[in-house]
Design a protein around this motif. Structure first.
Motif, short mmCIF file in Angstrom:
data_model
loop_
_atom_site.label_atom_id
_atom_site.label_comp_id
_atom_site.label_asym_id
_atom_site.label_seq_id
_atom_site.Cartn_x
_atom_site.Cartn_y
_atom_site.Cartn_z
N UNK A 1 0.82 -1.22 0.00
CA UNK A 1 0.00 0.00 0.00
C UNK A 1 0.86 1.27 0.00
N UNK A 2 2.05 1.19 0.59
CA UNK A 2 2.88 2.39 0.71
C UNK A 2 3.35 2.92 -0.63
N UNK A 3 3.28 2.08 -1.67
CA UNK A 3 3.67 2.52 -3.03
C UNK A 3 2.53 2.32 -4.03
N UNK A 4 1.36 1.97 -3.52
CA UNK A 4 0.22 1.72 -4.40
C UNK A 4 -0.40 3.05 -4.82
N UNK A 5 -0.38 3.33 -6.11
CA UNK A 5 -0.87 4.62 -6.61
C UNK A 5 -2.33 4.85 -6.25
N UNK A 6 -3.15 3.81 -6.36
CA UNK A 6 -4.56 3.95 -6.02
C UNK A 6 -4.73 4.34 -4.56
N UNK A 7 -4.01 3.64 -3.69
CA UNK A 7 -4.10 3.93 -2.26
C UNK A 7 -3.67 5.35 -1.96
N UNK A 8 -2.52 5.75 -2.48
CA UNK A 8 -1.98 7.09 -2.19
C UNK A 8 -2.87 8.18 -2.77
N UNK A 9 -3.43 7.94 -3.96
CA UNK A 9 -4.33 8.93 -4.54
C UNK A 9 -5.61 9.07 -3.72
N UNK A 10 -6.10 7.96 -3.18
CA UNK A 10 -7.32 8.04 -2.38
C UNK A 10 -7.05 8.74 -1.04
N UNK A 11 -5.88 8.53 -0.48
CA UNK A 11 -5.54 9.25 0.75
C UNK A 11 -5.60 10.75 0.52
N UNK A 12 -5.08 11.19 -0.62
CA UNK A 12 -5.01 12.63 -0.90
C UNK A 12 -6.28 13.17 -1.56
N UNK A 13 -7.28 12.33 -1.70
CA UNK A 13 -8.51 12.72 -2.39
C UNK A 13 -9.27 13.83 -1.68
N UNK A 14 -9.30 13.76 -0.33
CA UNK A 14 -10.00 14.77 0.46
C UNK A 14 -9.59 14.63 1.92
N UNK A 15 -9.97 15.57 2.77
CA UNK A 15 -9.65 15.44 4.20
C UNK A 15 -10.59 14.48 4.90
N UNK A 16 -10.24 13.21 4.88
CA UNK A 16 -11.08 12.18 5.50
C UNK A 16 -11.20 12.41 7.00
N UNK A 17 -12.31 11.97 7.57
CA UNK A 17 -12.42 11.96 9.03
C UNK A 17 -11.57 10.83 9.62
N UNK A 18 -11.66 9.65 9.03
CA UNK A 18 -10.90 8.48 9.48
C UNK A 18 -10.33 7.76 8.26
N UNK A 19 -9.14 7.19 8.45
CA UNK A 19 -8.59 6.26 7.47
C UNK A 19 -8.24 4.98 8.22
N UNK A 20 -8.88 3.89 7.81
CA UNK A 20 -8.68 2.59 8.45
C UNK A 20 -7.49 1.89 7.80
N UNK A 21 -6.61 1.35 8.64
CA UNK A 21 -5.41 0.66 8.17
C UNK A 21 -5.43 -0.79 8.63
N UNK A 22 -5.55 -1.71 7.67
CA UNK A 22 -5.56 -3.14 7.96
C UNK A 22 -4.39 -3.81 7.26
N UNK A 23 -3.52 -4.43 8.04
CA UNK A 23 -2.33 -5.09 7.49
C UNK A 23 -2.69 -6.46 6.94
N UNK A 24 -1.74 -7.06 6.24
CA UNK A 24 -1.90 -8.45 5.79
C UNK A 24 -2.15 -9.32 7.02
N UNK A 25 -2.98 -10.33 6.89
CA UNK A 25 -3.52 -11.02 8.06
C UNK A 25 -2.48 -11.70 8.93
N UNK A 26 -1.37 -12.15 8.36
CA UNK A 26 -0.37 -12.88 9.14
C UNK A 26 0.76 -11.99 9.67
N UNK A 27 1.18 -11.02 8.89
CA UNK A 27 2.41 -10.29 9.19
C UNK A 27 2.50 -9.71 10.61
N UNK A 28 1.45 -9.07 11.14
CA UNK A 28 1.60 -8.50 12.49
C UNK A 28 1.74 -9.54 13.59
#
Length: 376
Positions: free
Chosen positions: A65-92
């Motif tokens: 996600x840190x280099x995903x153009x879609x993700x980064x563009x959506x982050x900058x799309x507007x001033x969101x109230x919340x952004x939910x962050x869910x990692x890959x299910x095993x990694x954490x």
């Protein structure tokens, strides 16, 4: 702790009829059964509005996600109230050193992207659930995750580390799953792969998110989806208690305090979570920005103590009240006019008259005795 400079008040975020914009960043654990839409439907049943968008490609990691153009563009799309962050299910759930290398740096990149777009956006980590029989794929390399309970514990630890390290919030979905499994293991929250959520698992996640985002119980929602009402109400109850009984544990922005009273003096202990600034109003015209203030009232009356906390550069505010009754004692001068001096004695008990620079005992008709020294 930063101090509040401008005494500016904002509307509390816990009012009815809330409208909130949320971006979900994750993978199939988020999009299974259209879970974000479930949250929106639960919110709508209470008169609230959840507008959302998602970037949830299957199997995505924070690294991806840190280099995903879609993700980064959506982050900058507007001033969101919340952004939910869910990692890959095993990694954490992997060993702490591996999580520190493979997960935390990329969570940091996403957090930085969120902050650079809008300081008003609150990141909220999606604590996921352990697999039904643990992570059998990686069990030989790290035994703590060989069971559901061990994997769930590691997920809790890692997600809370990220939550507090980034002054973010956490939606404790995994802990709601744990509570449900302990209560009724026959209710299968998993799909046949024993990893992804069934419709029950997604509904429980949605209820947990509603309480996390709106700080209100999901219990009472009329939206059940395709779930029977008895099961839905049970899952609503579990989600509501998991979140709202432990708000500070999940670092959810919230105002809270206790107050102790001693006659006309009060001591306030601030129990708020995930805030930046605060202001106290004691109901008598006095205010304070101290963390745990002490206040003395000058007169009798009923007073409302108000604590308002602020977060995200003042974009969020939350307020809580407590009412106390003060019965101020009469002042010393008023008391002295109601008693009559009977005698004065010296330290040997002999009656005498007032003398300078000598300790004497003054006995009054109300039974009190005062030791006084009159200095010349």
């Amino acid at each position: 702790m930063k101090k509040l400079i401008l005494l500016i008040f904002f509307a509390p975020i816990t009012i009815f009829g809330q409208s909130t914009d949320v971006l979900f960043i994750g993978n199939s654990y988020t999009y299974s059964n259209n879970m974000p839409q479930m949250i929106s439907d639960i919110a709508l049943s209470f008169g609230d509005t959840l507008d959302f968008e998602s970037s949830t490609p299957g199997g995505a990691t924070f690294n991806g996600h840190s280099t995903n153009t879609t993700t980064l563009n959506k982050i900058s799309q507007k001033p969101w109230d919340y952004i939910v962050l869910q990692a890959q299910s095993q990694e954490p759930s992997f060993p702490p050193s591996q999580v520190a290398n493979d997960v935390y740096p990329y969570a940091q990149i996403l957090i930085d992207s969120i902050a650079s777009n809008s300081s008003c956006t609150e990141p909220i980590f999606f604590m996921t659930w352990g697999r039904k029989y643990g992570d059998q794929q990686n069990c030989p390399f790290y035994p703590p995750i060989c069971t559901y309970a061990g994997m769930q514990q590691r997920l809790r630890e890692s997600y809370l580390d990220m939550t507090f390290n980034h002054n973010a919030s956490c939606s404790p979905v995994g802990m709601a799953w744990k509570a449900s499994i302990e209560l009724d293991s026959a209710l299968n929250l998993y799909s046949p792969d024993n990893s992804h959520p069934s419709i029950y698992g997604s509904y429980l996640a949605a209820c947990t998110f509603y309480s996390s985002l709106f700080k209100k119980p999901s219990l009472g929602s009329s939206f059940y989806g395709s779930i029977d009402s008895i099961t839905a109400i049970s899952l609503q109850t579990i989600a509501s208690s998991t979140v709202l009984d432990s708000i500070a544990t999940w670092n959810i922005f919230n105002a809270d305090f206790t107050v102790s009273q001693n006659n006309d003096s009060i001591s306030c202990i601030n129990l708020s979570s995930n805030y930046e600034n605060l202001i106290w109003d004691f109901g008598d015209g006095a205010t304070s920005i101290d963390e745990n203030p002490i206040h003395i009232y000058s007169g009798s009356g009923i007073y409302t103590i108000t604590l308002t906390v602020f977060n995200n550069d003042g974009c969020f505010s939350d307020t809580i009240f407590s009412t106390i009754t003060i019965s101020a004692p009469a002042n010393i001068n008023e008391l002295s006019t109601t008693k009559k001096l009977l005698s004065i004695t010296d330290i040997l008990g002999r009656e005498t008259t007032m003398q300078l620079n000598t300790p004497l005992f003054y006995k009054y008709d109300d039974g009190t005795v005062e030791r006084k020294i009159t200095i010349d």
